[in-house]
Write a protein that holds these residues in place. Sequence first.
Motif, mmCIF file in Angstrom:
data_model
loop_
_atom_site.group_PDB
_atom_site.id
_atom_site.type_symbol
_atom_site.label_atom_id
_atom_site.label_comp_id
_atom_site.label_asym_id
_atom_site.label_seq_id
_atom_site.Cartn_x
_atom_site.Cartn_y
_atom_site.Cartn_z
ATOM 1 N N THR A 17 34.322 19.446 -14.098
ATOM 2 C CA THR A 17 35.518 19.163 -15.139
ATOM 3 C C THR A 17 35.162 20.291 -16.304
ATOM 4 O O THR A 17 36.268 20.871 -16.394
ATOM 5 C CB THR A 17 34.905 17.755 -15.847
ATOM 6 O OG1 THR A 17 35.272 16.992 -14.841
ATOM 7 C CG2 THR A 17 36.001 17.805 -16.981
ATOM 8 N N SER A 64 30.474 16.113 -8.364
ATOM 9 C CA SER A 64 31.566 15.119 -8.352
ATOM 10 C C SER A 64 32.201 14.650 -9.810
ATOM 11 O O SER A 64 32.926 14.061 -9.697
ATOM 12 C CB SER A 64 30.890 13.862 -7.970
ATOM 13 O OG SER A 64 29.694 13.554 -8.457
ATOM 14 N N CYS A 65 31.850 15.055 -10.674
ATOM 15 C CA CYS A 65 32.365 14.977 -12.073
ATOM 16 C C CYS A 65 31.997 16.034 -13.391
ATOM 17 O O CYS A 65 32.808 16.866 -13.282
ATOM 18 C CB CYS A 65 31.937 13.468 -12.822
ATOM 19 S SG CYS A 65 32.784 13.231 -14.273
ATOM 20 N N CYS A 77 27.612 9.264 -16.537
ATOM 21 C CA CYS A 77 28.251 10.208 -17.415
ATOM 22 C C CYS A 77 28.759 9.232 -18.475
ATOM 23 O O CYS A 77 28.817 7.895 -18.344
ATOM 24 C CB CYS A 77 29.200 10.829 -16.355
ATOM 25 S SG CYS A 77 30.910 10.996 -17.148
ATOM 26 N N ILE A 126 34.763 11.613 -5.013
ATOM 27 C CA ILE A 126 35.310 12.119 -6.169
ATOM 28 C C ILE A 126 36.333 10.883 -6.643
ATOM 29 O O ILE A 126 37.115 10.318 -5.908
ATOM 30 C CB ILE A 126 36.297 13.302 -5.890
ATOM 31 C CG1 ILE A 126 36.997 13.248 -4.482
ATOM 32 C CG2 ILE A 126 35.324 14.449 -5.852
ATOM 33 C CD1 ILE A 126 37.930 14.390 -4.263
ATOM 34 N N PHE A 127 36.560 10.913 -7.980
ATOM 35 C CA PHE A 127 37.178 9.926 -8.640
ATOM 36 C C PHE A 127 38.645 10.324 -8.733
ATOM 37 O O PHE A 127 39.648 9.271 -8.825
ATOM 38 C CB PHE A 127 36.619 9.826 -10.184
ATOM 39 C CG PHE A 127 36.883 10.806 -11.010
ATOM 40 C CD1 PHE A 127 37.983 10.981 -11.794
ATOM 41 C CD2 PHE A 127 35.707 11.575 -11.093
ATOM 42 C CE1 PHE A 127 38.153 12.127 -12.542
ATOM 43 C CE2 PHE A 127 35.848 12.892 -11.908
ATOM 44 C CZ PHE A 127 36.984 12.990 -12.650
ATOM 45 N N PHE A 147 39.414 16.450 -14.286
ATOM 46 C CA PHE A 147 38.455 17.198 -13.022
ATOM 47 C C PHE A 147 38.447 18.669 -12.851
ATOM 48 O O PHE A 147 38.570 19.219 -11.860
ATOM 49 C CB PHE A 147 38.978 16.374 -11.798
ATOM 50 C CG PHE A 147 37.855 16.714 -10.634
ATOM 51 C CD1 PHE A 147 36.435 16.530 -10.940
ATOM 52 C CD2 PHE A 147 37.961 16.855 -9.444
ATOM 53 C CE1 PHE A 147 35.600 16.348 -9.991
ATOM 54 C CE2 PHE A 147 37.251 17.239 -8.241
ATOM 55 C CZ PHE A 147 35.750 16.766 -8.740
ATOM 56 N N VAL A 205 43.063 9.625 -10.801
ATOM 57 C CA VAL A 205 42.025 8.781 -11.528
ATOM 58 C C VAL A 205 42.689 7.742 -12.210
ATOM 59 O O VAL A 205 43.585 7.894 -12.908
ATOM 60 C CB VAL A 205 41.434 9.872 -12.563
ATOM 61 C CG1 VAL A 205 42.517 10.408 -13.595
ATOM 62 C CG2 VAL A 205 40.606 9.229 -13.386
ATOM 63 N N HIS A 258 30.419 7.204 -10.852
ATOM 64 C CA HIS A 258 31.332 7.946 -10.122
ATOM 65 C C HIS A 258 30.928 9.253 -9.849
ATOM 66 O O HIS A 258 31.441 10.127 -9.545
ATOM 67 C CB HIS A 258 32.957 7.995 -10.927
ATOM 68 C CG HIS A 258 32.381 8.503 -12.192
ATOM 69 N ND1 HIS A 258 31.844 8.047 -13.263
ATOM 70 C CD2 HIS A 258 32.849 9.884 -12.504
ATOM 71 C CE1 HIS A 258 31.891 8.943 -14.472
ATOM 72 N NE2 HIS A 258 32.523 9.988 -13.863
ATOM 73 N N GLU A 259 29.646 9.406 -10.002
ATOM 74 C CA GLU A 259 29.215 10.906 -9.685
ATOM 75 C C GLU A 259 27.915 10.736 -8.696
ATOM 76 O O GLU A 259 26.655 10.155 -9.236
ATOM 77 C CB GLU A 259 28.598 11.534 -11.055
ATOM 78 C CG GLU A 259 28.143 13.072 -11.186
ATOM 79 C CD GLU A 259 27.963 13.660 -12.326
ATOM 80 O OE1 GLU A 259 28.844 14.060 -12.945
ATOM 81 O OE2 GLU A 259 26.958 13.707 -12.750
ATOM 82 N N THR A 265 31.675 8.592 -19.229
ATOM 83 C CA THR A 265 32.917 7.590 -18.758
ATOM 84 C C THR A 265 32.392 6.337 -18.385
ATOM 85 O O THR A 265 32.974 5.468 -18.667
ATOM 86 C CB THR A 265 33.722 8.352 -17.565
ATOM 87 O OG1 THR A 265 34.029 9.555 -18.063
ATOM 88 C CG2 THR A 265 34.785 7.444 -17.288
#
Length: 400
Positions: A204, A199-200, A65, A113-114, A345, A137, A88-89, A67
């Motif tokens: 979101t 997960s992201c 992602c 999950i972050f 999120f 986060v 993170h995903e 990020t």
Amino acid sequence: MACPAMANGNGSLKNLKLNDTKGKTITCKAAVVYGPGEPFVVENILVHPPQKMEVRIKILYTSICHTDLSAWRGVNEAQRAYPRIFGHEASGIVESVGEGVSEVEEGDIVVPIFNGECGECSMCKCEKTNLCERFGVDATKKVMEGDGTTRFSTVNGKPIFHFLNTSTFSEYTVVDSACVVKFLDSDHSLSHKNLTLLSCGVSTGVGGAWNTANVHSGSTVAIFGLGVVGLAVAEGARARGASKIIGVDINPDKFIKAQTMGVTDFINPDDEEKPVYERIREITDGGVHYSFECTGNVDVLRDAFLSSHEGWGLTVILGVHASPKLLPIHPMELLDGRNIVGCVFGGFKGRSQLPHFAKECGQGVVKLDNFITHELPFEEIDKAFDLLITGKSLRCLLHF
């Protein structure tokens, strides 16, 4: 100890011997970064056993992602820490658990999950927020919460830092139990590939439309930035019955894809002779009900804010702003009745609400397949980043 048999490319867990590694240090592949913007080094690392209230996960799929891209480049100096494992995903299977963990067990299918949910702090118990006092986060955090050390190291014993509570660019990772969501077969009908998206990015965007903005039927929406998060906003707005969904992006190649995901009108800022917010006001009779900033650019944020309607317009910030620049909004402009709010999120409380969201996705309320544009072996992570940087991919899934 070396890695046991891996899951195959379609997510099958055949021949996966988890008990062979329980309580032992695992040697496996990971993509390690040794400095800002430096190439990913795919090498063997050591992943140590989970400690109290921690979970070690065997990663099935991971994706990239923006990020991750920003963190890899080291745009924000305060967030730099090297060597480090980003990512993170992902989706995976629990390999082992530490002392005190009861929510998950070996063999469970999970998503890291972050933005964690301990379930015990004042924030977790509050319905008005999805933040967590201990496991929210935090891109500056680089070690485990329990003892302030890392579970990764080089084969020579040098510590490797964690990222966003997750660090999924590794065959195995260790996360706090508050940052793990368990999925039962009855929770969904999704593949492991599709679970990765929850997960992201997709969570979101859809959550921003559902939970934060609460987009209503017949409303008008403007989305600034048509990456995964922006297109997930479109999916969420479409599912809620928005009458007009305007997509704004400088990459015209994204428009065809966006149309299949709910976007009804397109604006390329490079083609406009006037400010984008003026154009949006013209085609929506004064402005949209909801605007979403998904770029992390403060100038775009101002356009998004001014594109919302006076009196009731709401702007939701979903982009990650690594720049130290402040909000480009004068306090008096808020007296015109426009509102602005941030969203983390998608407003989802991960452990308690994500399984229900997965069920809705499995029922077709949100179509996840369209978000996966590429799949590559993990060793080609550099190529996956290139696809993201050049705007050729939405989500590229990496598998081991």
